[in-house]
Enzyme design. Structure first.
Site, short mmCIF file in Angstrom:
data_model
loop_
_atom_site.label_atom_id
_atom_site.label_comp_id
_atom_site.label_asym_id
_atom_site.label_seq_id
_atom_site.Cartn_x
_atom_site.Cartn_y
_atom_site.Cartn_z
N SER A 117 0.61 -0.78 -0.26
CA SER A 117 0.33 0.35 -0.17
C SER A 117 0.93 1.24 -0.41
O SER A 117 2.28 1.00 0.29
CB SER A 117 -0.80 -0.07 1.47
N1 SAH Z 1 -1.19 -3.79 3.30
C1 SAH Z 1 -0.36 -4.65 2.10
C2 SAH Z 1 -1.68 -5.00 1.47
C3 SAH Z 1 -1.54 -5.93 0.60
S1 SAH Z 1 -2.46 -6.19 -0.86
C4 SAH Z 1 0.17 -4.44 1.44
O1 SAH Z 1 1.50 -2.58 2.14
O2 SAH Z 1 1.26 -4.87 1.79
C5 SAH Z 1 -4.08 -6.89 -0.20
C6 SAH Z 1 -3.82 -8.23 0.23
O3 SAH Z 1 -5.23 -8.48 0.93
C7 SAH Z 1 -2.98 -9.43 -0.90
O4 SAH Z 1 -2.05 -9.52 -0.28
C8 SAH Z 1 -4.03 -10.13 -0.70
O5 SAH Z 1 -4.03 -11.38 -1.44
C9 SAH Z 1 -4.87 -10.56 0.30
N2 SAH Z 1 -6.19 -10.61 0.77
C10 SAH Z 1 -7.29 -10.36 0.16
N3 SAH Z 1 -8.51 -11.47 -0.07
C11 SAH Z 1 -8.08 -12.10 1.35
C12 SAH Z 1 -8.71 -12.79 2.10
N4 SAH Z 1 -9.98 -13.00 1.79
N5 SAH Z 1 -8.65 -13.06 3.73
C13 SAH Z 1 -6.99 -12.38 2.91
N6 SAH Z 1 -6.13 -11.91 2.48
C14 SAH Z 1 -6.90 -11.45 1.12
#
Ligand code: SAH
Length: 224
Positions: A75
């Site tokens: 993010s």
């Molecule tokens: N704050 C994190 C954002 C990662 S992007 C960062 O800065 O790295 C969002 C993440 O949510 C991804 O890794 C994706 O795989 C995960 N995600 C999507 N659907 C999900 C679910 N149902 N349960 C858990 N994680 C999920």
């Protein structure tokens, strides 16, 4: 002599200045002119370059999202700071994070909370994040692979919940796992252009209220 760590300290200081400027610019939406010093200190301390792909090292402190593989992104630093700030953590909170991704947001939360429970749906990202967090010495973090839409009932209720991917509607299991007095920050919306970051509060009697903090663009929360 300039060392690698002097260089990243300086780049992080620039990133924090960018975050402070964005906080001011978005204050008409968020109602926050700036963020707490504890949040800014955490942003200045955690080495974001340890959470990005080797090819992106030069961009690690640019105030924007970056790809982390499997169609996911780390993010934007400003959004990480905003989401952390509105949770108003005081060092004793038990926090649930859904969508661990790179583990960067997890590392920020770990600096400000008693314990962070992280759920990530993609096993490869979950294990890479765990390895990075342990290399950073974050001991108060537990990550598991699974569908975060269901929360993590075994450790509920939580003082704070942070969701890093967008469902089309509010997941009721997450609201249920919030403590009375608890706060949740979550992007909700169907399309990438129609999401709102919502701050959900549960008062001491259990009544739930919510307000929109900012229009945002997150990757979708998928079904596990
Ligand atoms: N704050 C994190 C954002 C990662 S992007 C960062 O800065 O790295 C969002 C993440 O949510 C991804 O890794 C994706 O795989 C995960 N995600 C999507 N659907 C999900 C679910 N149902 N349960 C858990 N994680 C999920």
């Amino acid at each position: 002599m300039t060392t690698m760590s002097d260089d990243t300290d300086a780049r992080r200081a620039t990133m924090v200045a960018d975050i402070v400027a964005d906080a001011k610019a978005t204050a008409p939406h968020t109602g926050r002119e700036t963020f707490s010093q504890r949040v800014l200190d955490a942003m200045a301390a955690v080495p974001r370059h340890a959470f990005v792909r080797p090819d992106d090292l030069a961009r690690a402190y640019v105030n924007g999202p970056l790809p982390i593989g499997q169609g996911q992104t780390i993010s934007q630093p400003f959004v990480v700071a905003l989401m952390t700030d509105v949770l108003e953590l005081n060092g004793s909170d038990r926090v649930l994070e859904i969508g661990v991704g790179s583990g960067y947001q997890t590392a920020i939360l770990a600096k400000l909370a008693a314990h962070v429970y992280g759920v990530e749906v993609l096993p490869g990202l979950a294990s890479a994040a765990e390895a990075r967090l342990s290399a950073q010495g974050a001991r108060n973090v537990t990550v598991r692979t699974g569908d975060g839409t269901l929360g993590w009932p075994e450790h509920a209720p939580y003082d704070a919940i942070l969701v890093g991917a967008a469902p089309s509607a509010m997941p009721e299991a997450l609201v249920a796992q919030l403590k009375p007095g608890g706060r949740m920050i979550i992007p909700v919306g169907r399309g990438r252009l129609t999401q709102e970051l919502l701050l959900v509060k549960k008062d001491s009697s259990g009544a739930v209220s919510q307000r929109s903090v900012l229009p945002v663009q997150f990757v979708p929360l998928v079904k596990g």
